[in-house]
Design a protein around this motif. Structure first.
Motif, mmCIF file in Angstrom:
data_model
loop_
_atom_site.group_PDB
_atom_site.id
_atom_site.type_symbol
_atom_site.label_atom_id
_atom_site.label_comp_id
_atom_site.label_asym_id
_atom_site.label_seq_id
_atom_site.Cartn_x
_atom_site.Cartn_y
_atom_site.Cartn_z
ATOM 1 N N LEU A 275 0.811 -1.216 0.000
ATOM 2 C CA LEU A 275 0.000 0.000 0.000
ATOM 3 C C LEU A 275 0.848 1.272 0.000
ATOM 4 O O LEU A 275 0.589 2.193 -0.781
ATOM 5 C CB LEU A 275 -0.937 -0.016 1.215
ATOM 6 C CG LEU A 275 -1.720 1.266 1.531
ATOM 7 C CD1 LEU A 275 -2.601 1.670 0.351
ATOM 8 C CD2 LEU A 275 -2.568 1.076 2.790
ATOM 9 N N ASP B 265 -5.795 4.560 0.017
ATOM 10 C CA ASP B 265 -6.127 3.745 1.187
ATOM 11 C C ASP B 265 -7.547 3.211 1.086
ATOM 12 O O ASP B 265 -7.809 2.036 1.385
ATOM 13 C CB ASP B 265 -5.993 4.570 2.476
ATOM 14 C CG ASP B 265 -4.546 4.808 2.865
ATOM 15 O OD1 ASP B 265 -3.767 5.211 1.980
ATOM 16 O OD2 ASP B 265 -4.201 4.594 4.040
ATOM 17 N N ASP B 266 -8.479 4.065 0.681
ATOM 18 C CA ASP B 266 -9.873 3.638 0.528
ATOM 19 C C ASP B 266 -9.982 2.507 -0.495
ATOM 20 O O ASP B 266 -10.713 1.539 -0.285
ATOM 21 C CB ASP B 266 -10.747 4.812 0.071
ATOM 22 C CG ASP B 266 -11.424 5.510 1.243
ATOM 23 O OD1 ASP B 266 -11.103 5.157 2.400
ATOM 24 O OD2 ASP B 266 -12.259 6.391 1.013
ATOM 25 N N LYS C 191 -4.036 -1.127 11.180
ATOM 26 C CA LYS C 191 -5.268 -0.877 10.440
ATOM 27 C C LYS C 191 -5.587 -2.031 9.489
ATOM 28 O O LYS C 191 -6.740 -2.454 9.373
ATOM 29 C CB LYS C 191 -5.139 0.431 9.655
ATOM 30 C CG LYS C 191 -6.420 0.896 8.989
ATOM 31 C CD LYS C 191 -6.213 2.254 8.317
ATOM 32 C CE LYS C 191 -7.480 2.715 7.604
ATOM 33 N NZ LYS C 191 -7.266 4.003 6.904
#
Length: 210
Positions: A34, A61-62, A121
């Motif tokens: 990412l 990120d979404d 996360k």
């Protein structure tokens, strides 16, 4: 953590354009983790203007967490399908499910990048979706209903819930080991089979309880 949800314009896309965009996103996150991923590469592969990307997602990120959640939901369904095919044999199912994950190139490299660059996360998002923390959830009930409990040494749904938690933990720990040490698929599968056999047999002699 906020809910991972593409914007409404994403869902309004024609199916083919949506598939092309998802393929482009998956390709980029399979290539690099990412933090290294490039929106420029995604929009180039999808054949859309950069501004269009932000009509569908807030940021990369979404897009990543949307894809992670989609994959986790798909794996839930696959596990139930395999469990049904294996006539409720939980251990046979776990091994067949793991083998399919190893062999599915489409997801293997995406998961490798996600797991080897795990953040709190990412772990929270994936664990929350794939591994229920609630024995009253619909997913646990659907899974429990398909499991053949006749050969399991359990006395309650609570114990069954914890058995599933243990198997899930072992499965994904073995995936991480495979990614981290570049194990062959056969070596990885053999390791999982050995651990599942140890669980089935138990590691303490019955006489030790007397």
């Amino acid at each position: 953590m906020k809910d991972i949800m593409p914007k409404l314009t994403f869902y309004n896309l024609p199916d083919e354009k949506k598939r092309v965009l998802i393929r482009a996103i998956k390709s980029e996150f399979s290539r690099v983790p990412l933090f290294e991923a490039s929106i420029s590469n995604i929009v180039k592969a999808a054949g859309i203007p950069r501004g269009s990307f932000y009509q569908y997602f807030d940021d990369k990120d979404d897009a990543f967490f949307f894809l992670l959640d989609e994959l986790a939901e798909k794996e839930k369904y696959n596990f139930l399908s395999i469990l049904n095919e294996c006539e409720g044999d939980l251990f046979e199912t776990a091994i067949a499910f793991y083998e399919r994950m190893l062999e599915e190139e489409e997801h293997f490299h995406f998961l490798k990048n996600a797991f080897l660059n795990m953040t709190q996360k990412i772990e929270s998002s994936f664990t929350r979706t794939i591994n229920d923390n609630n024995k009253n959830s619909e997913n646990f009930k659907a899974t429990a209903a398909l499991i053949d409990k006749s050969n399991l040494n359990i006395s309650s749904e609570k114990e069954l819930f914890h058995v599933l938690q243990i198997i899930t933990t072992i499965t994904f720990r073995n995936l991480v080991e495979t990614f981290a040490h570049n194990l062959s698929h056969q070596e990885s599968l053999d390791n999982l089979k050995m651990e599942m056999t140890l669980i089935k047999k138990g590691v303490v002699r019955e006489s030790a309880f007397n």
